[in-house]
Design a protein around this motif. Structure first.
Motif, short mmCIF file in Angstrom:
data_model
loop_
_atom_site.label_atom_id
_atom_site.label_comp_id
_atom_site.label_asym_id
_atom_site.label_seq_id
_atom_site.Cartn_x
_atom_site.Cartn_y
_atom_site.Cartn_z
N MET A 92 0.80 -1.29 0.07
CA MET A 92 -0.02 0.06 0.08
C MET A 92 0.75 1.28 -0.01
O MET A 92 0.42 2.21 -0.60
CB MET A 92 -0.80 0.00 1.20
CG MET A 92 -2.32 -0.75 0.99
SD MET A 92 -3.32 -0.44 -0.25
CE MET A 92 -3.66 1.27 0.26
N THR A 93 1.86 1.23 0.74
CA THR A 93 2.95 2.44 0.60
C THR A 93 3.34 2.93 -0.97
O THR A 93 3.14 3.78 -1.24
CB THR A 93 4.40 2.05 1.49
OG1 THR A 93 3.73 1.97 2.66
CG2 THR A 93 5.27 3.13 1.32
N TRP A 94 3.60 1.63 -1.46
CA TRP A 94 4.13 1.69 -2.99
C TRP A 94 2.82 2.45 -3.78
O TRP A 94 3.01 3.23 -4.74
CB TRP A 94 4.74 0.71 -3.52
CG TRP A 94 5.83 0.05 -2.72
CD1 TRP A 94 6.16 -1.32 -2.76
CD2 TRP A 94 6.90 0.40 -2.10
NE1 TRP A 94 6.89 -1.59 -1.87
CE2 TRP A 94 7.48 -0.50 -1.44
CE3 TRP A 94 7.08 1.94 -1.50
CZ2 TRP A 94 8.57 -0.36 -0.66
CZ3 TRP A 94 8.36 2.09 -0.63
CH2 TRP A 94 8.85 1.13 -0.23
N LYS A 95 1.79 1.58 -3.63
CA LYS A 95 0.57 2.04 -4.39
C LYS A 95 0.09 3.74 -4.19
O LYS A 95 0.12 4.32 -5.24
CB LYS A 95 -0.54 1.09 -4.11
CG LYS A 95 -1.71 1.44 -5.01
CD LYS A 95 -3.21 0.47 -4.71
CE LYS A 95 -2.88 -1.12 -5.13
NZ LYS A 95 -3.99 -2.00 -5.10
N THR A 96 0.08 3.75 -2.93
CA THR A 96 -0.23 5.31 -2.92
C THR A 96 0.72 6.17 -3.36
O THR A 96 0.28 7.36 -3.55
CB THR A 96 -0.61 5.58 -1.24
OG1 THR A 96 0.84 5.04 -0.57
CG2 THR A 96 -1.79 4.82 -0.73
N SER A 97 2.10 5.88 -3.13
CA SER A 97 3.06 6.65 -3.71
C SER A 97 3.10 6.78 -5.14
O SER A 97 3.34 8.03 -5.50
CB SER A 97 4.45 6.33 -2.99
OG SER A 97 5.36 7.11 -3.48
N ILE A 98 2.83 5.64 -5.81
CA ILE A 98 2.80 6.00 -7.36
C ILE A 98 1.88 6.83 -7.78
O ILE A 98 2.10 7.36 -8.62
CB ILE A 98 2.55 4.52 -7.89
CG1 ILE A 98 3.54 3.68 -7.52
CG2 ILE A 98 2.15 4.54 -9.25
CD1 ILE A 98 3.38 2.27 -7.65
N VAL A 99 0.58 6.68 -7.31
CA VAL A 99 -0.25 7.81 -7.69
C VAL A 99 -0.23 9.32 -6.79
O VAL A 99 -1.16 10.00 -7.31
CB VAL A 99 -1.87 7.24 -7.59
CG1 VAL A 99 -2.44 6.76 -9.05
CG2 VAL A 99 -2.02 6.30 -6.47
#
Ligand code: NAD
Length: 427
Positions: free
Chosen positions: A102-109
């Protein structure tokens, strides 16, 4: 790398899933020469809360003890965000792995969140509604000091829904002494839930197809689309793809797929599923298995059901030119390599299905401001955020000569690393 590589074993979060999440992070960290201090720091969740708590069963004298978890992987970017699942096998290792993703997903967007995930080890199907409510409220009370609109914002996940979020919101509000809708997302609209939340993931995914098609030189009009899974993600992805002018030739549910090379009449399919629950016996199409459907002729494939469906045995037979991953992890690592060799353009899950968390972010923003947007505004902003992220990821992929999945992770990890570097180490 030597000093970093040994760090995961024998930690409290040790699990196959956690090891895989860290291995994926390590691969990208190595590729981008990530600062070693930050690399080491990001391999572990910042906060892991384990609670045990009692709840009273419907038979008044029976009290059972349950295990609950909430893991916050990264507190650097703002509050943490992630689902709460109720499932009989939830454990700290699983929740910790999902929090990191979730850290990567929220950061990607580009959302102002770090990743979190939580859960209670219980089979929700074995509980009555009053029992579920008592479990939810007591679990909320146990983690209440760690959640909040500025701390950590739960959302629904496996085995939880709008009603669960309403109970969490109510329990939290009772404790703090005022109504606090922004403590969770995925609430019922009556409590400040966002419009378009249910459609967000499918619609967001499809909003990336025009850019993907133009990059790959594919004509979208009449392009054949196959969608696996006809739930929240798949159904709305199919509808949105048809609205774009694509020809949806196959859709499926857990029992199997329906196929019509001339294009399915989606309105009829939706009506059939609403009435009968499943696609079984749907009259106006050929019936094929979920496995076979993935190998049918098409230009675009949207796996939107479960993980691991495209593997080393069928990857070579997939005919699609673009794959947009609605589900989490539908393509195995081995299959990924085969598809890349074949020149299939991949929109990876962390980017393709980020519409859900993006509209959750909108819900939080609207609750904080007590000012609610129309459906049109919500969908337009969703498209804008997701397409900006897509353009960034594509440009990293081209400039740094990496596949789209790696490019997405590079974007996510770099943003987090930059923030950590400038914040420094306290004290
Ligand atoms: P859902 O339960 O609403 O729908 C799942 C669909 O897949 C149903 O049609 C079901 O019949 C079908 N299905 C179940 N098992 C299957 C199997 N073994 N083979 C083929 N089809 C099967 O779930 P959803 O919310 O649409 O989520 C689908 C996937 O997308 C999951 O991997 C989920 O983690 C991921 N996801 C969902 C969201 C969201 O906002 N809903 C966001 C990000 C990722």
């Amino acid at each position: 790398m030597e000093s970093i590589a040994h760090g995961v074993e024998n930690r409290e979060w040790q699990s196959q899933m956690y090891q895989e999440a860290v291995a994926q992070f390590d691969r990208v960290a190595n590729l981008i020469n990530l600062d070693h201090n930050i690399w080491e720091r990001l391999r572990y969740p910042q906060r892991s809360i384990v609670v045990t708590f009692p709840y009273r069963k419907d038979e008044y004298s029976a009290v059972e003890t349950l295990f609950g978890y909430r893991v916050q992987h990264l507190l650097t970017m703002g509050p943490t965000k992630g689902g709460i699942r109720f499932a009989p096998d939830v454990n700290l290792g699983e929740v910790a792995a999902l929090a990191m993703l979730m850290t990567w997903k929220t950061s990607i967007v580009g959302l102002p969140f770090g990743g979190a995930k939580g859960g209670v080890r219980v089979n929700p199907r074995e509980l009555s509604l009053p029992e579920l409510q008592r479990v939810t409220r007591r679990f909320t009370a146990e983690i209440i000091n760690f959640i909040g609109p500025n701390k950590d914002i739960p959302a629904p996940d496996m085995g939880t829904d709008e009603q669960t979020m309403a109970w969490i919101m109510d329990t939290y509000s009772q404790q703090v002494g005022h109504s606090e809708p922004a403590v969770v997302t995925g609430k019922p609209p009556a409590l400040g839930g966002s419009v378009a939340r249910r459609e967000a993931t499918g619609r967001g995914l499809v909003s990336l197809l025009p850019s993907a098609a133009s990059h790959t030189g594919l004509r979208l009009a009449d392009a054949r689309v196959i969608v696996q899974g006809f739930g929240n993600v798949g159904r709305y992805a199919a509808i949105a793809a048809a609205e774009l002018g694509c020809r949806v030739v196959a859709v499926s549910d857990v029992h199997g797929a329906v196929y019509d090379p001339k294009g399915l009449e989606l309105g009829k399919v939706v009506a059939w599923v609403d009435e009968h629950g499943y696609l079984d016996d749907y009259p106006d199409a050929e019936h094929v298995s979920n496995r076979d459907m993935l190998e049918l002729p098409c230009e675009i494939l949207i796996p939107a059901a479960i993980a691991g469906v495209i593997d080393v045995d069928n990857a070579d037979k997939v005919q699609a030119r673009i794959i947009a991953e609605g589900a989490n992890g539908p393509t195995t690592m081995e299959a990924d390599a085969v598809l890349a060799d074949k020149g299939v353009f991949m929109i990876p899950d962390v980017l393709a299905n980020s519409g859900g968390v993006t509209v959750s972010y909108f819900e939080w923003v609207q609750d904080l401001q007590n000012y609610f947007w129309s459906e049109g505004e919500t969908v337009a902003r969703l498209r804008e955020i997701m397409n900006r992220a897509f353009d960034d990821v594509l440009s990293i992929s081209i400039k740094e000569d990496v596949d789209m999945r790696t490019a997405a992770l590079i974007k996510g990890i770099r943003r987090v690393a930059e923030a950590k570097l400038v914040r420094g180490v306290y004290p």
